[in-house]
Scaffold this active site. Structure first.
Site, PDB file in Angstrom:
ATOM      1  N   ASP A  64       1.802   1.005 -13.013  1.00  0.00           N
ATOM      2  CA  ASP A  64       2.050   0.590 -11.634  1.00  0.00           C
ATOM      3  C   ASP A  64       2.871   1.697 -10.963  1.00  0.00           C
ATOM      4  OD1 ASP A  64       3.062  -0.523  -9.314  1.00  0.00           O
ATOM      5  OD2 ASP A  64       3.652  -2.418 -10.253  1.00  0.00           O
ATOM      6  N   ILE A  65       2.336   2.253  -9.900  1.00  0.00           N
ATOM      7  CA  ILE A  65       2.972   3.411  -9.260  1.00  0.00           C
ATOM      8  C   ILE A  65       4.341   3.064  -8.655  1.00  0.00           C
ATOM      9  CG2 ILE A  65       1.967   3.202  -6.930  1.00  0.00           C
ATOM     10  CD1 ILE A  65       1.384   6.291  -7.182  1.00  0.00           C
TER      11      ILE A  65
ATOM     12  N   ASN B 132      -4.021   2.843   5.083  1.00  0.00           N
ATOM     13  CA  ASN B 132      -5.134   2.880   6.036  1.00  0.00           C
ATOM     14  C   ASN B 132      -4.614   3.467   7.351  1.00  0.00           C
ATOM     15  OD1 ASN B 132      -4.108   0.669   7.714  1.00  0.00           O
ATOM     16  ND2 ASN B 132      -4.608  -0.600   5.949  1.00  0.00           N
TER      17      ASN B 132
ATOM     18  N   GLY C   3      -4.223  -3.857  -2.077  1.00  0.00           N
ATOM     19  CA  GLY C   3      -4.231  -2.854  -3.148  1.00  0.00           C
ATOM     20  C   GLY C   3      -2.884  -2.192  -3.338  1.00  0.00           C
ATOM     21  N   VAL C   4      -2.929  -0.895  -3.548  1.00  0.00           N
ATOM     22  CA  VAL C   4      -1.704  -0.145  -3.830  1.00  0.00           C
ATOM     23  C   VAL C   4      -0.771  -0.138  -2.607  1.00  0.00           C
ATOM     24  CG1 VAL C   4      -2.604   2.172  -3.266  1.00  0.00           C
ATOM     25  CG2 VAL C   4      -0.854   1.900  -5.024  1.00  0.00           C
ATOM     26  N   ASP C   5      -1.355  -0.155  -1.436  1.00  0.00           N
ATOM     27  CA  ASP C   5      -0.587  -0.188  -0.183  1.00  0.00           C
ATOM     28  C   ASP C   5       0.296  -1.445  -0.141  1.00  0.00           C
ATOM     29  OD1 ASP C   5       0.225   0.448   2.370  1.00  0.00           O
ATOM     30  OD2 ASP C   5      -1.698   0.056   3.336  1.00  0.00           O
TER      31      ASP C   5
ATOM     32  N   SER D  78      -8.748   6.111  -2.550  1.00  0.00           N
ATOM     33  CA  SER D  78     -10.111   5.753  -2.099  1.00  0.00           C
ATOM     34  C   SER D  78     -10.992   5.073  -3.143  1.00  0.00           C
ATOM     35  CB  SER D  78     -10.883   6.974  -1.547  1.00  0.00           C
ATOM     36  OG  SER D  78     -10.444   7.297  -0.258  1.00  0.00           O
TER      37      SER D  78
ATOM     38  N   GLY E 298     -10.558   2.238  -4.687  1.00  0.00           N
ATOM     39  CA  GLY E 298     -10.484   0.776  -4.681  1.00  0.00           C
ATOM     40  C   GLY E 298     -11.447   0.219  -3.641  1.00  0.00           C
TER      41      GLY E 298
ATOM     42  N   TYR F 176     -12.134   1.247  -0.831  1.00  0.00           N
ATOM     43  CA  TYR F 176     -12.876   2.288  -0.112  1.00  0.00           C
ATOM     44  C   TYR F 176     -14.068   2.832  -0.899  1.00  0.00           C
ATOM     45  CZ  TYR F 176      -9.517   2.487   3.789  1.00  0.00           C
ATOM     46  OH  TYR F 176      -8.752   2.195   4.894  1.00  0.00           O
TER      47      TYR F 176
HETATM   48  P1  ADP Z   1      -8.333   2.521  -1.195  1.00  0.00           P
HETATM   49  O1  ADP Z   1      -8.439   1.689   0.040  1.00  0.00           O
HETATM   50  O2  ADP Z   1      -7.877   3.928  -0.902  1.00  0.00           O
HETATM   51  O3  ADP Z   1      -9.557   2.464  -2.036  1.00  0.00           O
HETATM   52  P2  ADP Z   1      -6.907   0.687  -2.994  1.00  0.00           P
HETATM   53  O4  ADP Z   1      -5.482   0.304  -2.939  1.00  0.00           O
HETATM   54  O5  ADP Z   1      -7.930  -0.384  -2.793  1.00  0.00           O
HETATM   55  O6  ADP Z   1      -7.067   1.891  -1.960  1.00  0.00           O
HETATM   56  O7  ADP Z   1      -7.209   1.379  -4.386  1.00  0.00           O
HETATM   57  C1  ADP Z   1      -6.781   2.667  -4.748  1.00  0.00           C
HETATM   58  C2  ADP Z   1      -6.434   2.682  -6.220  1.00  0.00           C
HETATM   59  O8  ADP Z   1      -5.134   2.135  -6.412  1.00  0.00           O
HETATM   60  C3  ADP Z   1      -7.369   1.857  -7.108  1.00  0.00           C
HETATM   61  O9  ADP Z   1      -7.651   2.634  -8.264  1.00  0.00           O
HETATM   62  C4  ADP Z   1      -6.521   0.638  -7.473  1.00  0.00           C
HETATM   63  O10 ADP Z   1      -6.893   0.113  -8.740  1.00  0.00           O
HETATM   64  C5  ADP Z   1      -5.159   1.270  -7.536  1.00  0.00           C
HETATM   65  N1  ADP Z   1      -3.965   0.403  -7.478  1.00  0.00           N
HETATM   66  C6  ADP Z   1      -3.802  -0.834  -6.981  1.00  0.00           C
HETATM   67  N2  ADP Z   1      -2.527  -1.251  -7.139  1.00  0.00           N
HETATM   68  C7  ADP Z   1      -1.848  -0.237  -7.764  1.00  0.00           C
HETATM   69  C8  ADP Z   1      -0.512  -0.029  -8.218  1.00  0.00           C
HETATM   70  N3  ADP Z   1       0.448  -0.957  -8.077  1.00  0.00           N
HETATM   71  N4  ADP Z   1      -0.204   1.153  -8.825  1.00  0.00           N
HETATM   72  C9  ADP Z   1      -1.133   2.109  -8.977  1.00  0.00           C
HETATM   73  N5  ADP Z   1      -2.413   1.985  -8.572  1.00  0.00           N
HETATM   74  C10 ADP Z   1      -2.762   0.826  -7.975  1.00  0.00           C
END
Ligand code: ADP
Length: 177
Positions: free
Chosen positions: A13-14, A27, A35-37, A124, A126, A128
């Site tokens: 987890d980042i 975005n 997602g990660v955002d 991108s 996830g 995207y």
């Molecule tokens: P995008 O819209 O750019 O595709 P997403 O957030 O949907 O962004 O996904 C981007 C990547 O981040 C995916 O590989 C997803 O599995 C990953 N991700 C989601 N949550 C976390 C987190 N807490 N830490 C690291 N990576 C994450």
């Protein structure tokens, strides 16, 4: 110059990693998402969103491939660098170049802020829907190219949330060694 020893690929987890800056796959509204955002804003607290709103008021969001910087709020990092990845659209809309720009512009902004250690999610790949193998190739190549030019960046961490991207990145880094 070979920079492969300055790249590390981990699963996790980042929001938990100990680095100077983490990169957010935001975005273009910069006002948060899933997602990660979502994870970054939840863990970092409201300060990050407040700073994003100020950026929006100043420049009106963030274009695909570009990056902006805020503080890390409650996160262990000093900075969050928000970059907007391309939505995959079959590959004919400059998606590859735009994804490379995300990595390049994030690293550039990091270097300007004296960041030494930085962590990236798999931008991108996830919602995207960018193909994960191609994204891995572009991200490793772009990061290697940037750090071999002497930017002051000592460590780049790829933090993968799922196995598929992790495996592609490891394979890609090994082909560069
Ligand atoms: P995008 O819209 O750019 O595709 P997403 O957030 O949907 O962004 O996904 C981007 C990547 O981040 C995916 O590989 C997803 O599995 C990953 N991700 C989601 N949550 C976390 C987190 N807490 N830490 C690291 N990576 C994450």
């Amino acid at each position: 110059m070979d920079g492969t020893d300055r790249i590390e690929i981990i699963k996790g987890d980042i929001t938990k990693v100990q680095v100077d800056a983490i990169v957010n796959a935001a975005n273009s509204s910069l006002l948060g998402g899933g997602g990660v955002d979502g994870a970054i804003h939840r863990a970092g607290g409201p300060v990050i969103l407040e700073e994003c709103k100020k950026i929006v008021a100043r420049q009106g969001g963030c274009k695909t491939g570009e990056a902006v910087i805020t503080s890390g709020g409650n996160l262990p990092c000093s900075y969050v660098i928000h970059t907007v990845g391309p939505i995959w659209n079959g590959g004919k809309k400059n998606e590859e170049e735009k994804l490379a720009n995300c990595y390049k512009n994030s690293l550039q902004l990091a270097a300007e802020h004296q960041v030494k250690t930085i962590a990236f999610p798999n931008i991108s790949t996830g919602v995207y829907k960018f193909p994960k193998d191609l994204a891995a190739r572009i991200s490793i190549a772009t990061v290697l190219n940037f750090i071999s030019t002497g930017s002051g960046i000592e460590k780049v961490l790829f933090v993968c949330f799922e196995d598929e991207s992790f495996n592609y990145l490891v394979k890609e880094l090994n082909t560069q060694k």
